[in-house]
Design a protein around this motif. Structure first.
Motif, short mmCIF file in Angstrom:
data_model
loop_
_atom_site.label_atom_id
_atom_site.label_comp_id
_atom_site.label_asym_id
_atom_site.label_seq_id
_atom_site.Cartn_x
_atom_site.Cartn_y
_atom_site.Cartn_z
N LYS A 171 -43.60 -11.41 -20.64
CA LYS A 171 -43.19 -12.02 -19.37
C LYS A 171 -42.05 -13.00 -19.59
N VAL A 172 -42.14 -13.77 -20.65
CA VAL A 172 -41.09 -14.74 -20.95
C VAL A 172 -39.77 -14.01 -21.22
N LEU A 173 -39.84 -12.94 -22.00
CA LEU A 173 -38.63 -12.17 -22.32
C LEU A 173 -38.02 -11.58 -21.05
N ASP A 174 -38.88 -11.06 -20.17
CA ASP A 174 -38.40 -10.49 -18.91
C ASP A 174 -37.71 -11.54 -18.06
N GLU B 22 -41.56 -3.58 -3.80
CA GLU B 22 -41.33 -2.61 -4.89
C GLU B 22 -40.67 -3.30 -6.10
N SER B 23 -39.70 -4.16 -5.83
CA SER B 23 -39.01 -4.88 -6.91
C SER B 23 -39.97 -5.83 -7.62
N ALA B 24 -40.80 -6.51 -6.81
CA ALA B 24 -41.70 -7.50 -7.39
C ALA B 24 -42.69 -6.85 -8.35
N LYS B 25 -43.01 -5.57 -8.11
CA LYS B 25 -43.92 -4.85 -9.02
C LYS B 25 -43.34 -4.82 -10.43
N TYR B 26 -42.02 -4.61 -10.51
CA TYR B 26 -41.38 -4.47 -11.81
C TYR B 26 -40.82 -5.79 -12.34
N GLY B 28 -41.49 -9.08 -10.99
CA GLY B 28 -42.24 -10.30 -10.73
C GLY B 28 -41.59 -11.02 -9.54
N THR B 29 -42.35 -11.92 -8.92
CA THR B 29 -41.84 -12.53 -7.68
C THR B 29 -40.68 -13.49 -7.95
N LEU B 30 -40.71 -14.18 -9.07
CA LEU B 30 -39.64 -15.15 -9.32
C LEU B 30 -38.28 -14.47 -9.46
N SER B 31 -38.23 -13.43 -10.28
CA SER B 31 -36.95 -12.72 -10.48
C SER B 31 -36.52 -12.06 -9.18
N VAL B 88 -29.46 -3.37 -4.52
CA VAL B 88 -29.81 -2.21 -5.37
C VAL B 88 -28.88 -2.15 -6.59
N SER B 89 -27.61 -2.55 -6.42
CA SER B 89 -26.69 -2.48 -7.57
C SER B 89 -27.12 -3.45 -8.67
N ILE B 90 -27.62 -4.63 -8.29
CA ILE B 90 -28.09 -5.57 -9.33
C ILE B 90 -29.43 -5.08 -9.89
N LEU B 91 -30.24 -4.53 -9.00
CA LEU B 91 -31.54 -4.00 -9.43
C LEU B 91 -31.36 -2.92 -10.50
N ALA B 92 -30.30 -2.13 -10.33
CA ALA B 92 -30.03 -1.06 -11.30
C ALA B 92 -29.77 -1.64 -12.69
N LYS B 93 -29.11 -2.80 -12.73
CA LYS B 93 -28.86 -3.43 -14.03
C LYS B 93 -30.17 -3.91 -14.67
N LEU B 94 -31.09 -4.33 -13.80
CA LEU B 94 -32.34 -4.90 -14.32
C LEU B 94 -33.35 -3.83 -14.73
N LEU B 95 -33.40 -2.77 -13.94
CA LEU B 95 -34.44 -1.76 -14.18
C LEU B 95 -33.89 -0.48 -14.78
N GLY B 96 -32.58 -0.37 -14.84
CA GLY B 96 -31.97 0.89 -15.25
C GLY B 96 -31.72 1.72 -14.00
N HIS B 97 -30.69 2.55 -14.06
CA HIS B 97 -30.29 3.30 -12.87
C HIS B 97 -31.40 4.23 -12.38
N GLU B 98 -32.13 4.80 -13.36
CA GLU B 98 -33.16 5.78 -12.99
C GLU B 98 -34.23 5.19 -12.07
N ARG B 99 -34.76 4.05 -12.52
CA ARG B 99 -35.84 3.45 -11.75
C ARG B 99 -35.32 2.87 -10.42
N ALA B 100 -34.12 2.30 -10.46
CA ALA B 100 -33.54 1.77 -9.21
C ALA B 100 -33.32 2.91 -8.22
N GLU B 101 -32.91 4.05 -8.74
CA GLU B 101 -32.68 5.22 -7.88
C GLU B 101 -34.02 5.70 -7.29
N GLU B 102 -35.06 5.64 -8.12
CA GLU B 102 -36.41 6.01 -7.64
C GLU B 102 -36.81 5.14 -6.46
#
Lengths: 470, 115
Positions: A171-174, B22-26, B28-31, B88-102
């Protein structure tokens, strides 16, 4: 200039302002961003430009090449003629510290020849337009930077507060990497943790993040050594970054800024934080990021320590197997999973025969060697998905998820034969092995007890054998 | 506030809520909230109404927009579209394009091509 760290500027509002200024000054104004890409549209209709570019924006490749070459060689301003014969005045926007873009000014006279007087008019209009636009841009930039700094500092505060209260390493790394990608629009962000004399990339996010994960860099590597030889962050070139092991193919634009922060605490090196950003962060940005890196170091040190303690708390030091405490949790988890998905779980209970006499005769050190070797042999007889535990003394328990009784017996026989045939020091080592497979309603205690009873039966029936309690 | 604007807000609120959860699942709420804050900051100069988005640990809401009936919001549809695209464009950087596209596809399917 549209959306970057320096200036978040609405093109539409800018165009309205630029068009008004053009009308007032009776001159055509056109803006390019700091990378030489078209930003605004022509303010006044210059037929030739419209024709060539098929619209209000510069799209013609010959025009674009000409302007980019001009911008690259430009000092402050220049009066020149474009390849189509239009006289124009070019200004560099921004200040001595930061280039914000470029401004072109032309008179609405097309390619008509210029006399001295017209040239003076163009120069004067261009200068006035430059003064106005540059002041507006500087004001906007300042407002933008203040907004960004507020966002930056708020985020750093929130995240730092949270980071130091979370002890789960993942979590910290994320949190660290997510926040940096979001705040700084980083192309790439990675965190390496110190493991012995190496830095291992534990988390990497962004464009090529997947290429970095798990890479290991020696602390003695010249680039890494340089990073840790100072407290301040190190700026790397793309070539320097690519010199690091396993990242020679990393796709990073040459215009990016690559910054590596060493992560230290009072206990020493924790790791490093790397960030690749499309535009320079500036001195303020780097300082803010330093605060963030300091918090990240503390959070990572705490989380790493907790993670190591957790690992040690469930591992048997001598064999590397799970200990008795962790066995309980693992078996409960497997029984729940088996009940959910409807597959069996088998348990093998192993007790080395006459181990007490081996210890008494050859000493505890020799006994420890036998336990270690026996663990190795057991491990070689099971799958990676099976769970090996040291129950205590010379007893081992193996959990076989998804394995029925028949196959569990085969595994038990394999262990029995392997132990019996291994040339242990001083004398032969054998084992009594009990096998039990889960039934509907089985609990941790009932399944473990049946495997233990089976082992007892094997011992009672003369040792060095497998007994099946099914 | 015209009825059409209300409809747009309601429609996009559902979409944003889905995107947020959906984003919070991957992430977390803070990010996720940091991501929202970043996009709001980026768009706020051009679309001041975006500052009325309410977000926090519980999720995201357009309620303050709905209660500001005396204000006229221009370009609401455009504002929300820009918000989703940037998000979504920033989300793609965080999760990878594949998951953001999903996530994008899932949202499109559920909202009948609203984005």
């Amino acid at each position: 200039m549209a959306n970057n760290l320096l200036l978040t500027l609405s093109v539409r509002y800018w165009q309205e302002f630029q068009d008004t200024l053009s009308k007032v000054m009776d001159a055509n104004i056109y803006i390019f961003d700091a990378q030489g890409n078209p930003f605004s549209q022509f303010s006044l209709p210059i037929e030739l430009c419209r024709e060539i570019n098929k619209g209000e924006t510069v799209t013609d490749s010959a025009c674009l090449d000409f302007y980019r070459t001009t911008f690259n060689q430009l000092k402050d301003r220049e009066l020149l003629t474009c390849p189509r014969g239009i006289k124009l005045c070019v200004y560099s926007l921004g200040n001595y510290m930061q280039n914000l873009g470029y401004m072109l000014v032309t008179l609405d006279t097309g390619t008509a020849p210029f006399d001295r007087e017209k040239e003076m008019v163009l120069k004067a209009k261009a200068y006035n337009a430059y003064r106005t636009i540059n002041e507006v841009l500087s004001a906007l930039l300042e407002k933008n930077l203040l907004g960004l700094q507020r966002l930056e500092l708020n985020s750093i505060y929130e995240i730092s507060r949270l980071m130091t209260s979370i002890t789960e390493l993942d979590k910290v790394l994320d949190l660290i990497t997510n926040a940096l990608i979001i705040i700084y629009q980083a192309d790439l962000c990675f965190v390496g943790l110190r493991i012995g004399d190496k830095i291992r990339i534990a988390q990497a996010k962004g464009e090529s993040g997947h290429l970095l994960g798990g890479k290991e860099w020696a602390l003695l590597h010249p680039v890494i050594e340089r990073v840790f030889s100072q407290i301040e962050p190190s700026l790397l070139t793309v070539d320097e970054l690519r010199k690091l092991t396993g990242v020679s193919h990393l796709e990073v634009s040459s215009h990016t800024e690559i910054i590596l922060y060493p992560l230290w605490t009072a206990l020493g090196i924790v790791g490093l934080l790397g960030i690749v950003v499309p535009m320079s962060l500036g001195e303020n940005g780097k300082r803010n990021l330093q605060i963030y890196a300091n918090f990240a170091a503390v959070a990572l040190a705490n989380a790493t320590l907790v993670s190591r303690l957790e690992e040690e708390a469930k591992t048997d030091f001598l064999t590397g197997f799970l200990n008795k405490r962790a066995l309980g949790f693992a078996l409960v988890e497997e029984l729940q999973r088996a009940a959910t998905y409807g597959y069996p779980v088998s348990v093998i209970f192993i007790d080395l025969d006459d181990f007490k006499s081996y210890n008494d005769t050859f000493g505890h050190l020799a006994g420890d060697v036998v336990l270690q070797k026996a663990a190795e042999i057991i491990k070689s007889c099971i799958r990676v998905t099976d769970i090996a535990c040291r129950h205590g003394g010379e007893e081992f328990v193996i959990i076989l998820p998804g394995t029925g009784n028949e196959n569990a017996l085969k595994v038990a026989e394999r262990i029995l034969n392997s132990l019996e045939n291994h040339p242990f020091p001083h004398r032969r080592i054998t084992a009594s092995i009990g096998v039990a497979t889960s039934r509907v309603g089985d609990s941790l205690d009932s399944l473990l007890r049946r495997s233990d009873e089976a082992c007892y039966m094997a011992k009672k029936m003369g040792k060095n054998r497998v007994y099946n309690n099914n | 506030m015209e009825e059409a604007a209300k409809d747009i807000i309601v429609r996009y609120e559902t979409l944003l809520k889905e995107m947020w959860s959906e984003s919070a699942k991957y992430l977390g709420t803070l990010s996720t909230n940091l991501l929202v804050e970043r996009v709001v900051w980026e768009l706020s100069q051009e679309y001041p109404a975006v500052r009325l988005l309410k977000y926090g640990p519980e999720g995201i809401s357009c309620a303050p927009m709905q209660v500001n009936e005396e204000k006229s919001f221009n370009d609401l549809e455009e504002m929300f579209m820009r918000f989703v695209t940037r998000y979504v464009s920033i989300l793609a950087k965080l999760l990878g394009h594949e998951r953001a596209e999903e996530i994008r596809k899932k949202i499109i399917t559920e909202f009948g091509g609203a984005c």
